[in-house]
Scaffold this motif. Structure first.
Motif, PDB file in Angstrom:
ATOM      1  N   ARG A  61       0.806  -1.230   0.000  1.00 52.13           N
ATOM      2  CA  ARG A  61       0.000   0.000   0.000  1.00 52.13           C
ATOM      3  C   ARG A  61       0.835   1.274   0.000  1.00 52.13           C
ATOM      4  O   ARG A  61       0.285   2.374   0.059  1.00 52.13           O
ATOM      5  CB  ARG A  61      -0.929   0.014   1.225  1.00 52.13           C
ATOM      6  CG  ARG A  61      -1.889  -1.152   1.283  1.00 52.13           C
ATOM      7  CD  ARG A  61      -2.738  -1.186   0.044  1.00 52.13           C
ATOM      8  NE  ARG A  61      -3.626  -2.336   0.033  1.00 52.13           N
ATOM      9  CZ  ARG A  61      -4.847  -2.301  -0.447  1.00 52.13           C
ATOM     10  NH1 ARG A  61      -5.333  -1.202  -0.954  1.00 52.13           N
ATOM     11  NH2 ARG A  61      -5.578  -3.390  -0.443  1.00 52.13           N
ATOM     12  N   ASP A  74      -6.679  -1.992   3.812  1.00 47.19           N
ATOM     13  CA  ASP A  74      -7.900  -2.741   3.537  1.00 47.19           C
ATOM     14  C   ASP A  74      -8.236  -3.645   4.723  1.00 47.19           C
ATOM     15  O   ASP A  74      -7.585  -4.677   4.906  1.00 47.19           O
ATOM     16  CB  ASP A  74      -7.701  -3.575   2.274  1.00 47.19           C
ATOM     17  CG  ASP A  74      -8.899  -4.440   1.929  1.00 47.19           C
ATOM     18  OD1 ASP A  74      -9.966  -4.296   2.585  1.00 47.19           O
ATOM     19  OD2 ASP A  74      -8.775  -5.257   0.998  1.00 47.19           O
ATOM     20  N   GLU A  98      -4.559  12.379   7.108  1.00 48.78           N
ATOM     21  CA  GLU A  98      -5.112  13.126   5.978  1.00 48.78           C
ATOM     22  C   GLU A  98      -4.175  14.217   5.489  1.00 48.78           C
ATOM     23  O   GLU A  98      -4.198  14.571   4.311  1.00 48.78           O
ATOM     24  CB  GLU A  98      -6.465  13.727   6.355  1.00 48.78           C
ATOM     25  CG  GLU A  98      -7.536  12.674   6.554  1.00 48.78           C
ATOM     26  CD  GLU A  98      -8.871  13.277   6.954  1.00 48.78           C
ATOM     27  OE1 GLU A  98      -9.011  14.514   6.945  1.00 48.78           O
ATOM     28  OE2 GLU A  98      -9.775  12.486   7.279  1.00 48.78           O
ATOM     29  N   ARG A 135      -3.687   5.886   6.022  1.00 50.76           N
ATOM     30  CA  ARG A 135      -4.605   5.034   6.790  1.00 50.76           C
ATOM     31  C   ARG A 135      -5.760   4.539   5.930  1.00 50.76           C
ATOM     32  O   ARG A 135      -6.151   3.381   6.002  1.00 50.76           O
ATOM     33  CB  ARG A 135      -5.113   5.795   8.007  1.00 50.76           C
ATOM     34  CG  ARG A 135      -6.100   4.980   8.830  1.00 50.76           C
ATOM     35  CD  ARG A 135      -6.508   5.717  10.071  1.00 50.76           C
ATOM     36  NE  ARG A 135      -7.632   5.049  10.714  1.00 50.76           N
ATOM     37  CZ  ARG A 135      -8.211   5.495  11.789  1.00 50.76           C
ATOM     38  NH1 ARG A 135      -7.776   6.592  12.374  1.00 50.76           N
ATOM     39  NH2 ARG A 135      -9.230   4.857  12.316  1.00 50.76           N
ATOM     40  N   GLU A 136      -6.298   5.416   5.085  1.00 54.86           N
ATOM     41  CA  GLU A 136      -7.449   5.009   4.275  1.00 54.86           C
ATOM     42  C   GLU A 136      -7.091   3.980   3.195  1.00 54.86           C
ATOM     43  O   GLU A 136      -7.974   3.366   2.613  1.00 54.86           O
ATOM     44  CB  GLU A 136      -8.153   6.222   3.650  1.00 54.86           C
ATOM     45  CG  GLU A 136      -7.318   6.964   2.637  1.00 54.86           C
ATOM     46  CD  GLU A 136      -6.604   8.180   3.212  1.00 54.86           C
ATOM     47  OE1 GLU A 136      -6.014   8.927   2.422  1.00 54.86           O
ATOM     48  OE2 GLU A 136      -6.618   8.387   4.434  1.00 54.86           O
ATOM     49  N   ASN A 137      -5.806   3.761   2.955  1.00 56.09           N
ATOM     50  CA  ASN A 137      -5.394   2.758   1.969  1.00 56.09           C
ATOM     51  C   ASN A 137      -5.237   1.358   2.561  1.00 56.09           C
ATOM     52  O   ASN A 137      -4.977   0.411   1.826  1.00 56.09           O
ATOM     53  CB  ASN A 137      -4.089   3.178   1.284  1.00 56.09           C
ATOM     54  CG  ASN A 137      -4.319   4.324   0.331  1.00 56.09           C
ATOM     55  OD1 ASN A 137      -5.441   4.584  -0.094  1.00 56.09           O
ATOM     56  ND2 ASN A 137      -3.259   5.028   0.009  1.00 56.09           N
TER      57      ASN A 137
END
Length: 166
Positions: A24, A37, A127, A33-35
């Motif tokens: 990732r 899974d 972010e 963080r959003e990557n």
């Protein structure tokens, strides 16, 4: 040129998590963080936590898997890392700062009172793109046989009754 990290985990679960984290990475070597899974980590979710650090470096548990209660004796979600007492809390904090400073996986094994605690820390970007979160995996092992065999030169430093990544 980036230095290749040699820490590959001390358990099969850690090795799988490091592989997912590495897959990732963006062009700068960071993982947002959003990557991550959660579906790919399904088998380890009970042992997973995410700690977010503030501008002063204080960490707070944002997510805490159910098995962390076995290690710390309390529900840690929402708690500050500094509120966790004992050898496991101290080592937990050490791993957090090392992962954020290096931008690479760190981990090891703590053996204390007949317990074998395998731990892993994977830095995550928030972010704003800054490394301020850490994906953590903590697991109590019933036997040393669950530790991966391998040479001692794998990035771990020997400590009395403990092994830590350096």
């Amino acid at each position: 040129m980036r230095q290749q990290n040699v820490f590959a985990g001390v358990t099969d679960a850690q090795q799988m998590l490091i592989g997912h984290w590495q897959s990732r990475r963006d062009g700068e070597g960071r993982v947002a963080r959003e990557n991550i899974d959660p579906g790919a980590l399904r088998s380890t979710l009970a042992c997973i936590s995410i700690v977010e650090t503030d501008e002063d470096g204080d960490g707070r548990f944002r997510i805490a898997g159910s098995r962390l209660r076995e290690i710390f004796g309390v529900e840690v979600r929402g708690m500050r890392v500094a509120e966790i007492a004992g050898v496991h809390g101290e080592c937990y904090a050490l791993g957090l700062s090392a992962a954020l400073e290096r931008g690479e996986p760190v981990g090891g094994v703590i053996e204390s009172g007949g317990r074998i605690h395998a731990w892993l820390r994977l830095p995550l970007a928030g972010e704003d793109g800054q490394l301020n979160q850490v994906l953590c995996h903590d697991e109590l092992l019933p036997s040393r046989r669950l530790l991966r065999p391998g040479p001692q030169g794998d990035g771990l430093v020997q400590q009395t009754k403990s092994r830590f990544a350096a």
